[in-house]
Design a protein around this motif. Sequence first.
Motif, PDB file in Angstrom:
ATOM      1  N   ARG A   3      -0.055   4.754  -0.557  1.00 51.04           N
ATOM      2  CA  ARG A   3      -1.064   3.730  -0.313  1.00 51.04           C
ATOM      3  C   ARG A   3      -0.539   2.402  -0.849  1.00 51.04           C
ATOM      4  O   ARG A   3       0.032   2.341  -1.934  1.00 51.04           O
ATOM      5  CB  ARG A   3      -2.350   4.119  -1.026  1.00 51.04           C
ATOM      6  CG  ARG A   3      -3.486   3.198  -0.742  1.00 51.04           C
ATOM      7  CD  ARG A   3      -4.796   3.862  -1.156  1.00 51.04           C
ATOM      8  NE  ARG A   3      -5.894   2.979  -0.961  1.00 51.04           N
ATOM      9  CZ  ARG A   3      -6.587   2.885   0.160  1.00 51.04           C
ATOM     10  NH1 ARG A   3      -6.258   3.650   1.183  1.00 51.04           N
ATOM     11  NH2 ARG A   3      -7.577   2.056   0.273  1.00 51.04           N
ATOM     12  N   LEU A   4      -0.729   1.350  -0.076  1.00 56.58           N
ATOM     13  CA  LEU A   4      -0.302   0.025  -0.501  1.00 56.58           C
ATOM     14  C   LEU A   4      -1.321  -0.561  -1.472  1.00 56.58           C
ATOM     15  O   LEU A   4      -2.525  -0.515  -1.214  1.00 56.58           O
ATOM     16  CB  LEU A   4      -0.219  -0.930   0.697  1.00 56.58           C
ATOM     17  CG  LEU A   4       0.925  -0.768   1.659  1.00 56.58           C
ATOM     18  CD1 LEU A   4       0.741  -1.702   2.845  1.00 56.58           C
ATOM     19  CD2 LEU A   4       2.231  -1.058   0.980  1.00 56.58           C
ATOM     20  N   GLU A   6      -2.951  -3.901  -3.281  1.00 56.38           N
ATOM     21  CA  GLU A   6      -3.234  -5.239  -2.760  1.00 56.38           C
ATOM     22  C   GLU A   6      -2.031  -6.158  -2.966  1.00 56.38           C
ATOM     23  O   GLU A   6      -1.675  -6.930  -2.073  1.00 56.38           O
ATOM     24  CB  GLU A   6      -4.469  -5.820  -3.455  1.00 56.38           C
ATOM     25  CG  GLU A   6      -4.872  -7.174  -2.924  1.00 56.38           C
ATOM     26  CD  GLU A   6      -6.136  -7.719  -3.572  1.00 56.38           C
ATOM     27  OE1 GLU A   6      -6.470  -8.880  -3.292  1.00 56.38           O
ATOM     28  OE2 GLU A   6      -6.775  -6.988  -4.350  1.00 56.38           O
ATOM     29  N   GLU A   8       1.175  -5.270  -3.181  1.00 56.85           N
ATOM     30  CA  GLU A   8       2.241  -4.881  -2.255  1.00 56.85           C
ATOM     31  C   GLU A   8       1.938  -5.367  -0.841  1.00 56.85           C
ATOM     32  O   GLU A   8       2.817  -5.878  -0.150  1.00 56.85           O
ATOM     33  CB  GLU A   8       2.407  -3.360  -2.236  1.00 56.85           C
ATOM     34  CG  GLU A   8       2.970  -2.789  -3.510  1.00 56.85           C
ATOM     35  CD  GLU A   8       2.877  -1.286  -3.574  1.00 56.85           C
ATOM     36  OE1 GLU A   8       3.739  -0.683  -4.246  1.00 56.85           O
ATOM     37  OE2 GLU A   8       1.948  -0.702  -2.966  1.00 56.85           O
ATOM     38  N   ARG A   9       0.688  -5.212  -0.420  1.00 54.50           N
ATOM     39  CA  ARG A   9       0.287  -5.654   0.916  1.00 54.50           C
ATOM     40  C   ARG A   9       0.452  -7.164   1.055  1.00 54.50           C
ATOM     41  O   ARG A   9       0.956  -7.661   2.059  1.00 54.50           O
ATOM     42  CB  ARG A   9      -1.161  -5.240   1.192  1.00 54.50           C
ATOM     43  CG  ARG A   9      -1.608  -5.536   2.595  1.00 54.50           C
ATOM     44  CD  ARG A   9      -3.078  -5.120   2.789  1.00 54.50           C
ATOM     45  NE  ARG A   9      -3.540  -5.487   4.095  1.00 54.50           N
ATOM     46  CZ  ARG A   9      -3.537  -4.692   5.155  1.00 54.50           C
ATOM     47  NH1 ARG A   9      -3.095  -3.459   5.041  1.00 54.50           N
ATOM     48  NH2 ARG A   9      -3.972  -5.123   6.302  1.00 54.50           N
ATOM     49  N   ASN A  10       0.036  -7.904   0.034  1.00 57.49           N
ATOM     50  CA  ASN A  10       0.150  -9.364   0.069  1.00 57.49           C
ATOM     51  C   ASN A  10       1.603  -9.829   0.077  1.00 57.49           C
ATOM     52  O   ASN A  10       1.903 -10.903   0.593  1.00 57.49           O
ATOM     53  CB  ASN A  10      -0.597  -9.989  -1.114  1.00 57.49           C
ATOM     54  CG  ASN A  10      -2.097  -9.867  -0.980  1.00 57.49           C
ATOM     55  OD1 ASN A  10      -2.633  -9.659   0.101  1.00 57.49           O
ATOM     56  ND2 ASN A  10      -2.788  -9.985  -2.100  1.00 57.49           N
ATOM     57  N   PHE A  17       3.246  -6.457  10.093  1.00 57.43           N
ATOM     58  CA  PHE A  17       1.953  -5.993  10.582  1.00 57.43           C
ATOM     59  C   PHE A  17       1.963  -5.997  12.104  1.00 57.43           C
ATOM     60  O   PHE A  17       2.559  -6.859  12.734  1.00 57.43           O
ATOM     61  CB  PHE A  17       0.828  -6.908  10.071  1.00 57.43           C
ATOM     62  CG  PHE A  17       0.663  -6.848   8.579  1.00 57.43           C
ATOM     63  CD1 PHE A  17      -0.246  -5.980   8.008  1.00 57.43           C
ATOM     64  CD2 PHE A  17       1.442  -7.639   7.750  1.00 57.43           C
ATOM     65  CE1 PHE A  17      -0.383  -5.902   6.632  1.00 57.43           C
ATOM     66  CE2 PHE A  17       1.303  -7.571   6.374  1.00 57.43           C
ATOM     67  CZ  PHE A  17       0.392  -6.705   5.812  1.00 57.43           C
ATOM     68  N   ARG A  22      -2.998  -9.754   9.783  1.00 55.15           N
ATOM     69  CA  ARG A  22      -2.361  -8.800   8.870  1.00 55.15           C
ATOM     70  C   ARG A  22      -3.011  -7.420   8.961  1.00 55.15           C
ATOM     71  O   ARG A  22      -3.267  -6.752   7.978  1.00 55.15           O
ATOM     72  CB  ARG A  22      -2.353  -9.345   7.446  1.00 55.15           C
ATOM     73  CG  ARG A  22      -1.583 -10.672   7.370  1.00 55.15           C
ATOM     74  CD  ARG A  22      -1.580 -11.308   6.028  1.00 55.15           C
ATOM     75  NE  ARG A  22      -0.952 -10.513   5.002  1.00 55.15           N
ATOM     76  CZ  ARG A  22       0.356 -10.464   4.727  1.00 55.15           C
ATOM     77  NH1 ARG A  22       1.189 -11.181   5.435  1.00 55.15           N
ATOM     78  NH2 ARG A  22       0.831  -9.719   3.760  1.00 55.15           N
ATOM     79  N   PRO A  25      -0.402  -2.425   8.865  1.00 55.25           N
ATOM     80  CA  PRO A  25       0.943  -2.567   8.303  1.00 55.25           C
ATOM     81  C   PRO A  25       1.875  -1.498   8.874  1.00 55.25           C
ATOM     82  O   PRO A  25       1.505  -0.324   8.968  1.00 55.25           O
ATOM     83  CB  PRO A  25       0.730  -2.375   6.800  1.00 55.25           C
ATOM     84  CG  PRO A  25      -0.555  -1.632   6.675  1.00 55.25           C
ATOM     85  CD  PRO A  25      -1.385  -2.018   7.863  1.00 55.25           C
ATOM     86  N   HIS A  31       3.903   4.339   7.628  1.00 53.15           N
ATOM     87  CA  HIS A  31       2.808   3.436   8.002  1.00 53.15           C
ATOM     88  C   HIS A  31       2.771   3.207   9.515  1.00 53.15           C
ATOM     89  O   HIS A  31       1.697   3.041  10.092  1.00 53.15           O
ATOM     90  CB  HIS A  31       2.916   2.110   7.241  1.00 53.15           C
ATOM     91  CG  HIS A  31       2.451   2.218   5.829  1.00 53.15           C
ATOM     92  ND1 HIS A  31       3.278   2.636   4.825  1.00 53.15           N
ATOM     93  CD2 HIS A  31       1.243   1.990   5.266  1.00 53.15           C
ATOM     94  CE1 HIS A  31       2.596   2.653   3.687  1.00 53.15           C
ATOM     95  NE2 HIS A  31       1.358   2.274   3.935  1.00 53.15           N
TER      96      HIS A  31
END
Length: 67
Positions: A3-4, A6, A8-10, A17, A22, A25, A31
């Motif tokens: 799970r990413l 926040e 890591e996602r940012n 994406f 966004r 991902p 993913h």
Amino acid sequence: MSRLTEEERNALPDEAFALPGRRYPIHDAAHARDALTRASAMLHEGHLSQTEYETVVRRARAVLGED
């Protein structure tokens, strides 16, 4: 699939994406596979247009080397 967070996602670039805003991902194979599954469900539930679904499929398959 991990799970990413926040953070890591940012940190991911917009190109990681499948859709604008966004969404979905697809920075790695796990993913990308998850995006394919989720996009199919969202299409059938009416939350994605056919065009958005096709974009997710095309971009995720490219990550998976299935183009």
